[in-house]
Design a protein around this motif. Structure first.
Motif, short mmCIF file in Angstrom:
data_model
loop_
_atom_site.label_atom_id
_atom_site.label_comp_id
_atom_site.label_asym_id
_atom_site.label_seq_id
_atom_site.Cartn_x
_atom_site.Cartn_y
_atom_site.Cartn_z
N ILE A 65 5.01 4.38 -7.64
CA ILE A 65 3.55 4.42 -7.79
C ILE A 65 2.95 3.08 -7.37
O ILE A 65 1.97 3.03 -6.62
CB ILE A 65 3.17 4.76 -9.24
CG1 ILE A 65 3.54 6.22 -9.55
CG2 ILE A 65 1.67 4.51 -9.48
CD1 ILE A 65 3.47 6.58 -11.01
N ALA A 66 3.54 1.99 -7.86
CA ALA A 66 3.03 0.66 -7.51
C ALA A 66 3.11 0.43 -6.00
O ALA A 66 2.17 -0.12 -5.40
CB ALA A 66 3.81 -0.42 -8.26
N LYS B 114 0.50 -0.05 -0.67
CA LYS B 114 0.29 0.39 0.71
C LYS B 114 -1.15 0.83 0.94
O LYS B 114 -1.73 0.50 1.98
CB LYS B 114 1.26 1.53 1.06
CG LYS B 114 2.69 1.07 1.23
CD LYS B 114 3.60 2.13 1.83
CE LYS B 114 3.61 3.40 1.05
NZ LYS B 114 4.59 4.39 1.55
N ASP B 115 -1.72 1.55 -0.01
CA ASP B 115 -3.11 2.01 0.14
C ASP B 115 -4.08 0.84 0.17
O ASP B 115 -5.03 0.85 0.96
CB ASP B 115 -3.49 2.97 -0.99
CG ASP B 115 -2.82 4.33 -0.84
OD1 ASP B 115 -2.38 4.66 0.28
OD2 ASP B 115 -2.72 5.05 -1.84
N VAL B 116 -3.86 -0.14 -0.69
CA VAL B 116 -4.74 -1.32 -0.69
C VAL B 116 -4.64 -2.05 0.65
O VAL B 116 -5.65 -2.45 1.23
CB VAL B 116 -4.42 -2.26 -1.87
CG1 VAL B 116 -5.13 -3.60 -1.72
CG2 VAL B 116 -4.81 -1.60 -3.19
N GLU B 117 -3.43 -2.20 1.17
CA GLU B 117 -3.24 -2.87 2.45
C GLU B 117 -3.89 -2.09 3.59
O GLU B 117 -4.48 -2.68 4.50
CB GLU B 117 -1.76 -3.07 2.74
CG GLU B 117 -1.10 -4.12 1.87
CD GLU B 117 0.40 -4.22 2.08
OE1 GLU B 117 0.96 -3.44 2.90
OE2 GLU B 117 1.02 -5.07 1.43
N ILE C 226 -1.39 10.70 -5.60
CA ILE C 226 -0.08 10.31 -5.07
C ILE C 226 0.70 11.60 -4.83
O ILE C 226 0.59 12.56 -5.59
CB ILE C 226 0.65 9.38 -6.05
CG1 ILE C 226 -0.07 8.05 -6.13
CG2 ILE C 226 2.10 9.17 -5.64
CD1 ILE C 226 0.52 7.07 -7.10
N ASN C 227 1.50 11.63 -3.80
CA ASN C 227 2.31 12.78 -3.47
C ASN C 227 3.17 13.16 -4.67
O ASN C 227 4.05 12.41 -5.09
CB ASN C 227 3.18 12.43 -2.25
CG ASN C 227 4.03 13.58 -1.79
OD1 ASN C 227 4.28 14.53 -2.51
ND2 ASN C 227 4.48 13.49 -0.56
N SER C 228 2.92 14.34 -5.21
CA SER C 228 3.66 14.78 -6.40
C SER C 228 5.15 14.96 -6.13
O SER C 228 5.97 14.74 -7.02
CB SER C 228 3.06 16.06 -6.97
OG SER C 228 3.18 17.11 -6.05
#
Length: 82
Positions: A30-31, A36-39, A48-50
């Motif tokens: 998760i972290a 990656k999303d923030v970057e 998040i992909n379950s």
């Protein structure tokens, strides 16, 4: 100090450790996804992909539960189209 201790079998202890490791793996995933999303996007994702989390936690699908849920959904859609 002995009053704060419990005794469990080695098998139960091994299960606890395995569960803890799965949880930590899921938290790391998760972290990493948030990082990656923030970057890429400048903010955390709201989803998040379950399948990623299911894999990390060792999730085993409950087919009976899902079949019942799918049946309820189909019935709901049928009522809506009537």
């Amino acid at each position: 100090m002995a009053e704060n201790m419990i005794t469990i079998s080695a098998e139960e202890y091994a299960d606890l450790i395995a569960s803890r490791e799965k949880l930590h793996t899921a938290c790391r995933l998760i972290a990493n996804e948030h990082r990656k999303d923030v970057e890429l996007l400048g903010s955390k994702s709201t989803s998040i992909n379950s399948e990623l989390i299911e894999t990390a936690l060792g999730y085993v699908e409950d087919k009976t539960l899902l079949d019942a849920a799918f049946q309820k959904y189909r019935e709901k859609k049928e009522r809506e189209t009537e």
